[in-house]
Motif scaffolding. Structure first.
Motif, short mmCIF file in Angstrom:
data_model
loop_
_atom_site.label_atom_id
_atom_site.label_comp_id
_atom_site.label_asym_id
_atom_site.label_seq_id
_atom_site.Cartn_x
_atom_site.Cartn_y
_atom_site.Cartn_z
N VAL A 141 3.76 -1.38 7.28
CA VAL A 141 4.66 -0.25 7.49
C VAL A 141 5.13 0.28 6.14
N MET A 142 5.39 -0.64 5.20
CA MET A 142 5.82 -0.23 3.86
C MET A 142 4.71 0.56 3.16
N VAL A 143 3.46 0.17 3.39
CA VAL A 143 2.34 0.93 2.84
C VAL A 143 2.39 2.37 3.34
N GLU A 144 2.63 2.53 4.64
CA GLU A 144 2.67 3.87 5.24
C GLU A 144 3.81 4.70 4.67
N LEU A 145 4.97 4.07 4.46
CA LEU A 145 6.16 4.82 4.06
C LEU A 145 6.23 5.10 2.57
N THR A 146 5.66 4.20 1.75
CA THR A 146 5.78 4.36 0.30
C THR A 146 4.52 4.88 -0.37
N GLY A 147 3.37 4.67 0.28
CA GLY A 147 2.12 5.03 -0.36
C GLY A 147 1.67 4.01 -1.40
N VAL A 148 2.41 2.91 -1.54
CA VAL A 148 2.05 1.85 -2.49
C VAL A 148 0.94 1.00 -1.87
N PRO A 149 -0.10 0.64 -2.64
CA PRO A 149 -1.19 -0.17 -2.07
C PRO A 149 -0.68 -1.51 -1.52
N TYR A 150 -1.39 -1.99 -0.50
CA TYR A 150 -0.99 -3.23 0.15
C TYR A 150 -0.95 -4.40 -0.83
N THR A 151 -1.94 -4.47 -1.72
CA THR A 151 -1.97 -5.58 -2.68
C THR A 151 -0.74 -5.58 -3.57
N SER A 152 -0.27 -4.40 -3.95
CA SER A 152 0.92 -4.32 -4.80
C SER A 152 2.17 -4.77 -4.05
N ILE A 153 2.26 -4.41 -2.77
CA ILE A 153 3.41 -4.83 -1.96
C ILE A 153 3.39 -6.34 -1.77
N MET A 154 2.22 -6.89 -1.49
CA MET A 154 2.12 -8.34 -1.28
C MET A 154 2.49 -9.08 -2.56
N ALA A 155 2.03 -8.59 -3.71
CA ALA A 155 2.35 -9.23 -4.99
C ALA A 155 3.84 -9.12 -5.30
N ALA A 156 4.44 -7.98 -4.96
CA ALA A 156 5.87 -7.80 -5.23
C ALA A 156 6.72 -8.67 -4.33
N ALA A 157 6.24 -8.95 -3.11
CA ALA A 157 7.06 -9.68 -2.13
C ALA A 157 6.93 -11.19 -2.24
N ILE A 158 5.88 -11.70 -2.88
CA ILE A 158 5.60 -13.13 -2.80
C ILE A 158 6.62 -13.99 -3.53
N LEU A 159 7.02 -13.61 -4.75
CA LEU A 159 7.96 -14.45 -5.50
C LEU A 159 9.35 -14.47 -4.85
N PRO A 160 9.90 -13.34 -4.41
CA PRO A 160 11.18 -13.41 -3.69
C PRO A 160 11.09 -14.27 -2.42
N ALA A 161 9.97 -14.21 -1.70
CA ALA A 161 9.82 -15.04 -0.50
C ALA A 161 9.81 -16.52 -0.85
N ILE A 162 9.12 -16.87 -1.91
CA ILE A 162 9.11 -18.27 -2.36
C ILE A 162 10.52 -18.72 -2.73
N LEU A 163 11.27 -17.84 -3.38
CA LEU A 163 12.65 -18.17 -3.76
C LEU A 163 13.51 -18.43 -2.52
N TYR A 164 13.31 -17.63 -1.50
CA TYR A 164 14.10 -17.81 -0.27
C TYR A 164 13.89 -19.21 0.29
N PHE A 165 12.63 -19.61 0.42
CA PHE A 165 12.35 -20.92 1.00
C PHE A 165 12.70 -22.05 0.03
N PHE A 166 12.67 -21.77 -1.26
CA PHE A 166 13.14 -22.76 -2.23
C PHE A 166 14.63 -23.04 -2.02
N ALA A 167 15.42 -21.98 -1.82
CA ALA A 167 16.85 -22.16 -1.59
C ALA A 167 17.10 -22.92 -0.29
N VAL A 168 16.32 -22.61 0.76
CA VAL A 168 16.46 -23.34 2.02
C VAL A 168 16.11 -24.81 1.81
#
Length: 594
Positions: free
Chosen positions: A276-303
C-alpha cells in the motif's frame, strides 16, 4: 431434517459466494486492465453480503442486512454496467434515479462499516458528509464555499473521487490479494510451521514460551494484516503454552498482544502495508522493505529485553525439551510458508512482476500445498476442509477491511472536495507553531484516535491522508512521514481505551484487560519511541544509501530502548526507573545533536 437441509444449503451458498469473491479478485490480477468504475463497484457488491448478512444473530438484523445488501448490489452493478456513460458526467448526477443510487450507496457504506467495526468510523464519515453538505454555513476558515448537491454526491459515488476512489483501488488490487494469501497460508500447515520454527529457535531460552510467541506472531503477523486476527490465531496455541509454564496471565496476554501488533511492521509484507505504501508514495518496494527492517528489528529487540526482565522477576524457564518440536517437523512444516514466500519474492525480484501478480502466484503455490499435510499425506476430506476454510476466511477478512476502506473513502473524498484536508494540515501547522516535534505529537494523537477499531493498513491510509501533508511540509521525506504514521497507526492495538489486541488476548486467557494493557504498554514501549527515534535518527531508514550510518543509528537507538525497557520493568525504585528511562531517552534522541 428440513432445518439440517436448510443449514447445508445456506453453508453451500456462502461457500460458493466466498469462492466467487476470491476468484473475482484473482481474475482481476490475471485478466488485465478493467475500468475502475467496473472493478471497484463489483468489489463492493461482493463484500456486502458478508458484512451485512453473514453472522447476524437477530432476525431483524438478517432481514435488514439482506435488504440493504440487495440495494447496494443493485446500485453497484448499475454503475458497473453504465460506467462509460458515467465517465462522461464527471461526477455530476443527471437524474432522480442517480440521486437515489448515490444516497443508497452512501447509506449502505456507512451501515456496512458499522456492522463490521462499530460506530466510531461511520460517525466520523457521517460528520464529514454533513460538513460537505452544510459546511458553507460555518463562519471563518473552516467553512467552505459550497458545492452543488448533485456534484457533491456524484463525485462521492459515480466518479473516482469518493467511495470508488484510489483508496478503494488499493483495497481491490493490493489488500484483497494479500489477505487471500494470508488465508491460504493459514489454512494449511504454515501456521504450525511458524510455531515450530519459533519453538526450535527460542524454546530452550529463558522465558522461552514468551519468545516463541514473539517469533511466531512476528512471522504470522506479517501476512495477517490485523493484530486482532493474529492474536486470535497464534494466541490459541501460545497463551495456553505460557500459562502451562507458569506465566502470570497478564504477562502472557500482554506478550501475545505486543508480538501480534509488531507483526504488522515486520517486512517483507507488513500485513500488505508495504505494498500500500508503494502505491501511495511511489517509492520502490525494495526501498520500503530496507527502510522498515531496522526499526522492526528494534521493536522486537525491545520486547525481547522486556521478556528477559520479566523472566528474571518471575523465574520463567524455557520450554521443556519434550515439548519442543522435532527437527523433522520443523523442516517439513517450514516449507509450507517458505515455498509460497519464495514464490512471492522470486516473482517480484527475479521475474519482475508486480507485487499483486507475484502475490497471486504465491497464492497458487500455497493452494497446491493444501493438498498435503505435515505427514506428507493426501487426505481428500482434509483437503476439502482446508479449501473451504481458506475461501471463507479470505472472504470474511476481505469484506471487513473493504467495508472500512469504503467508509474511509467517504472521508477522504469530502476532504478533497471541500478543501478540509488542506485546512486540517494548516491547523496542525498552526497548533504546533510550525515546529516539527509538536506536529509529530499531534499526529501521533490523531493516529490513536483515527486508528480505533480499524485494521492497521486501513488505519494507516486514513491517518496519512489527514496528517501526512503537514509532516512533509515541515521537512520530512515522504517515506519518513509514511513510516511514522504507519507505526503510530498501530497505537490503538495496545493503548487504552480501545486496545483491540489486548481485549482479545485478555478475554482468551481470562484476565483484567487494564492489567494486560499496562503490561503490554511497558513491553511494547518501542511502539511509542521508535517512530520518534526514526525522526531523530533519520539514517536508520537509509540502509541502502548509507548502511554503516544506518547500523550506527540502530545501535544507538537499541541502547536507549534497552535502558528504557529495563527501567520500566526491572526496577522497583521510582528514582532508578526515572534515571534509566531518562538516560534511555537521551540516548535515543541524541541523534538530534550529532
Amino acid at each position: 431434517m428440513p432445518e439440517f437441509r436448510n443449514g447445508r444449503i445456506a453453508a453451500a451458498f456462502w461457500l460458493i459466494l466466498a469462492a466467487a469473491l476470491v476468484a473475482y479478485h484473482l481474475t482481476l490480477i490475471f485478466y488485465g486492465l478493467v475500468p475502475n468504475l467496473v472493478s471497484r463497484p463489483l468489489h463492493m457488491a461482493f463484500i456486502l453480503p458478508f458484512v451485512l448478512v453473514l453472522g447476524n444473530t437477530s432476525r431483524w438484523g438478517a432481514i435488514s442486512g439482506m435488504f440493504l445488501a440487495a440495494l447496494g448490489i443493485a446500485a453497484t452493478v448499475w454503475i458497473a454496467i453504465n460506467h462509460d456513460r458515467l465517465g462522461d458526467q464527471y461526477g455530476f448526477l443527471e437524474s432522480n434515479l442517480q440521486v437515489g443510487i448515490a444516497i443508497t450507496l452512501l447509506l449502505v457504506t456507512l451501515e456496512a462499516a458499522r456492522r463490521a467495526i462499530g460506530w466510531p468510523l461511520p460517525l466520523v464519515a457521517a460528520a464529514a458528509l454533513l460538513y460537505g453538505l452544510l459546511g458553507q454555513n460555518i463562519p471563518g476558515q473552516f467553512g467552505h464555499s459550497g458545492t452543488p448537491i448533485a456534484s457533491f454526491l456524484g463525485t462521492l459515488t459515480i466518479a473516482e473521487g469518493g467511495i470508488f476512489g484510489s483508496l478503494t483501488g488499493v483495497s481491490v488490487s493490493v489488500v484483497a490479494i494479500f489477505v487471500i494469501f494470508g488465508a491460504v497460508l493459514n489454512a494449511g500447515e504454515a501456521g504450525q510451521g511458524f510455531m515450530n520454527v519459533a519453538g526450535a529457535a527460542a524454546g530452550r531460552l529463558k522465558g522461552g514460551g514468551a519468545k516463541v510467541s514473539v517469533i511466531s506472531s512476528a512471522l504470522f503477523g506479517s501476512i495477517s494484516g490485523s493484530a486482532s486476527a493474529n492474536v486470535a490465531s497464534t494466541g490459541a496455541i501460545t497463551l495456553p503454552a505460557m500459562t502451562k509454564l507458569g506465566y502470570p496471565k497478564r504477562l502472557a496476554a500482554a506478550v501475545e498482544a505486543v508480538a501480534s501488533s509488531g507483526g504488522q511492521i515486520m517486512p517483507p509484507l507488513m500485513g500488505a502495508g508495504a505494498f500500500v505504501m508503494v502505491e501511495l508514495t511511489g517509492v520502490p518496494y525494495t526501498s520500503i522493505m530496507a527502510a522498515a527492517i531496522l526499526p522492526a528489528i528494534l521493536y522486537f529487540f525491545a520486547v525481547w529485553i522486556g521478556i528477559n526482565a520479566y523472566a528474571t522477576r518471575f523465574d520463567l524457564k524455557g520450554v521443556d525439551a519434550a515439548d519442543r518440536p522435532k527437527g523433522r517437523d520443523v523442516i517439513i512444516t517450514s516449507l509450507f510458508f517458505l515455498v509460497p514466500f519464495s514464490a512471492l519474492l522470486w516473482a517480484m525480484f527475479a521475474g519482475g512482476f508486480t507485487p499483486q501478480y507475484a502475490a497471486a502466484l504465491a497464492i497458487l503455490a500455497g493452494a497446491l500445498l493444501l493438498f498435503i499435510n505435515a505427514d506428507l499425506e493426501f487426505r481428500p476430506a482434509q483437503i476439502a476442509e482446508r479449501f473451504q476454510g481458506a475461501v471463507m476466511i479470505a472472504a470474511k477478512q476481505v469484506s471487513m477491511i473493504a467495508a472500512i476502506i469504503l467508509c474511509a473513502s467517504i472521508i477522504i473524498g469530502v476532504l478533497a472536495i471541500t478543501g478540509l484536508g488542506v485546512k486540517i494540515t494548516s491547523l496542525i501547522l498552526e497548533g504546533s507553531g510550525g515546529l516539527l516535534w509538536p506536529s509529530l505529537l499531534l499526529t501521533a494523537f490523531a493516529c490513536l484516535i483515527l486508528g480505533m477499531e480499524v485494521p492497521t493498513t486501513a488505519a494507516y491510509v486514513i491517518c496519512v491522508s489527514v496528517a501526512g501533508p503537514a509532516l512533509t511540509q515541515l521537512g520530512l521525506e515522504p517515506l519518513q512521514a509514511h513510516l511514522f504514521v504507519f507505526w503510530f497507526a498501530l497505537l490503538s492495538t495496545i493503548t487504552p481505551p480501545v486496545c483491540g489486541a489486548v481485549f482479545i488476548a485478555a478475554g482468551m486467557i481470562g484476565e483484567n484487560w487494564l492489567k494486560v494493557a499496562l503490561t503490554a504498554m511497558a513491553l511494547g514501549v518501542g511502539l511509542y519511541l521508535i517512530p520518534l527515534g526514526m525522526i531523530a535518527n533519520p539514517d536508520i531508514i537509509r540502509l541502502i544509501e548509507s548502511p554503516a550510518l544506518a547500523i550506527i543509528a540502530m545501535l544507538r537507538v537499541a541502547v536507549g530502548l534497552a535502558l528504557v525497557s529495563y527501567g520500566l520493568i526491572s526496577t522497583r525504585s521510582f528514582i532508578k526507573t526515572a534515571l534509566l528511562v531518562g538516560a534511555g531517552l537521551a540516548v535515543i534522541f541524541s541523534g538530534l545533536y550529532i
